[in-house]
Write an enzyme that holds these catalytic residues in place. Structure first.
Site, PDB file in Angstrom:
ATOM      1  N   HIS A 162       0.797  -1.230   0.000  1.00 39.74           N
ATOM      2  CA  HIS A 162       0.000   0.000   0.000  1.00 39.74           C
ATOM      3  C   HIS A 162       0.832   1.284   0.000  1.00 39.74           C
ATOM      4  CE1 HIS A 162      -3.489  -2.534   0.853  1.00 39.74           C
ATOM      5  NE2 HIS A 162      -2.929  -2.987   1.953  1.00 39.74           N
TER       6      HIS A 162
HETATM    7  O1  RIB Z   1      -5.150   0.020   4.548  1.00 40.07           O
HETATM    8  C1  RIB Z   1      -3.753   0.023   4.403  1.00 40.07           C
HETATM    9  C2  RIB Z   1      -3.130   1.121   5.212  1.00 40.07           C
HETATM   10  O2  RIB Z   1      -3.387   0.914   6.605  1.00 40.07           O
HETATM   11  C3  RIB Z   1      -1.596   1.166   5.107  1.00 40.07           C
HETATM   12  O3  RIB Z   1      -1.169   2.483   5.298  1.00 40.07           O
HETATM   13  C4  RIB Z   1      -1.150   0.303   6.259  1.00 40.07           C
HETATM   14  O4  RIB Z   1       0.171   0.635   6.701  1.00 40.07           O
HETATM   15  C5  RIB Z   1      -2.150   0.692   7.311  1.00 40.07           C
HETATM   16  O5  RIB Z   1      -1.701   1.894   7.916  1.00 40.07           O
END
Ligand code: RIB
Ligand code: CA
Length: 309
Positions: A238
């Site tokens: 992500h």
């Molecule tokens: O949904 C994914 C996000 O939530 C990313 O930033 C992960 O590190 C968590 O913070």
């Protein structure tokens, strides 16, 4: 190319760690401040992880602790994804001490010393620290060139059916940023699903030489849990997607869209309602990142992190 003055707010977290190394290894960014929220595994762990990640990079960037809860509630941690330690069990040398102060103040101080419309603000966790900074000194928004967030989803969520983890953990804070009136780009779950990490990809990346940061990043990527959302085939990476937009926007397809937060109590709270087709007739308030050149993204990731110490 003049490096972009940059602030990164994060909640390390496995993908935050890789995102920080990508940013710290990229000459396009002049990372001036890293701030930390509780998010993934609680503030004590996320600050220790941020210190260790920045320390391993050898970059002298101050790390400042911030919110251990959202504007209205406790954060809900996600140790099932990141491990209890937040780095998937990967142990790093302890990093330098935290810089004094609290995140919201450090963000404001950094903005106050910057030229108008010059600072890139990257949010990789619940954006409580950013909201607190702008809520206490709104005029400093004019120092921001662009806000880039990993947050939200136009389709289904990952912590509830409706909401993505960062958005859900502080939807009021995200709503404030959406209405701040500054350029804002968003890498949602629908985008980050294209940055998909499989064991075969990790094995391929591992053939590339690199220093301690790259070796640690490979171990972290190898520790990402196989996601049931993706048939246990791998895991989306992500947070580096948000950093990649600030470094190499040509890797992305994007459109302007209007987005609003669902703040009501109930099963849809924290949903980012993203109007991709302009059905509401509202003026766009974000650049929605829709497509990613994944092979080029992973090449960028490897090139930049492998070049770190
Ligand atoms: O949904 C994914 C996000 O939530 C990313 O930033 C992960 O590190 C968590 O913070
Ligand atoms: Ca994160």
């Amino acid at each position: 190319m003049t490096p972009k003055p940059t602030i990164i707010d994060c909640d390390p977290g496995t993908d935050d760690a890789v995102a920080l190394w990508l940013a710290l290894g990229s000459p396009e960014l002049d990372v001036r401040l890293v701030t930390v929220a509780g998010g993934n595994v609680g503030l004590a762990r996320t600050t220790a992880n941020a210190r260790a990640v920045v320390g391993l990079s050898g970059r002298a960037v101050p790390v400042v602790a911030g919110a251990e809860r959202s504007l209205l509630a406790d954060f809900r941690a996600e140790p099932a994804v990141h491990g209890a330690d937040g780095l998937g069990g990967v142990v790093l040398p302890e990093g330098p001490a935290l810089a004094p102060g609290i995140a919201a103040d450090a963000i404001r101080d950094t903005l106050r010393g910057a030229a108008p419309a010059s600072v890139t603000v990257i949010g990789l966790g619940p954006v409580t620290n950013l909201a607190l900074a702008f809520a206490t000194e709104p005029a400093l928004a004019d120092r921001v060139a662009e806000i880039v967030l990993m947050s939200g989803a136009w389709a289904e969520g990952n912590i509830t059916p409706a909401a993505e983890f960062n958005a859900w953990n502080d939807p009021e804070a995200l709503a404030m940023l959406l209405h701040l009136g500054r350029p804002l780009a968003m890498a949602t779950l629908d985008l980050t699903a294209q940055a998909f990490v499989t064991p075969a990809l990790v094995a391929d990346l591992a053939r590339r030489p690199g220093g301690a940061c790259w070796q640690a990043a490979l171990r972290i990527l190898g520790a990402l849990p196989a996601s049931k959302r993706f048939g246990h085939r791998g895991f989306p990476l992500h947070d580096p997607c948000a950093v990649a937009w600030a470094i190499a926007p040509a890797l992305f397809g994007a459109r302007q869209a209007f987005a609003e937060m669902d703040l009501a109590a109930g099963p849809s709270r924290g949903r980012t309602v993203i109007d991709r087709w302009g059905r509401l007739g509202r003026p766009a308030n974000l650049t929605l990142l829709e497509t990613l050149d994944a092979p080029a993204f992973f090449d960028l990731l490897a090139d930049r992190i492998a070049a770190l110490p």
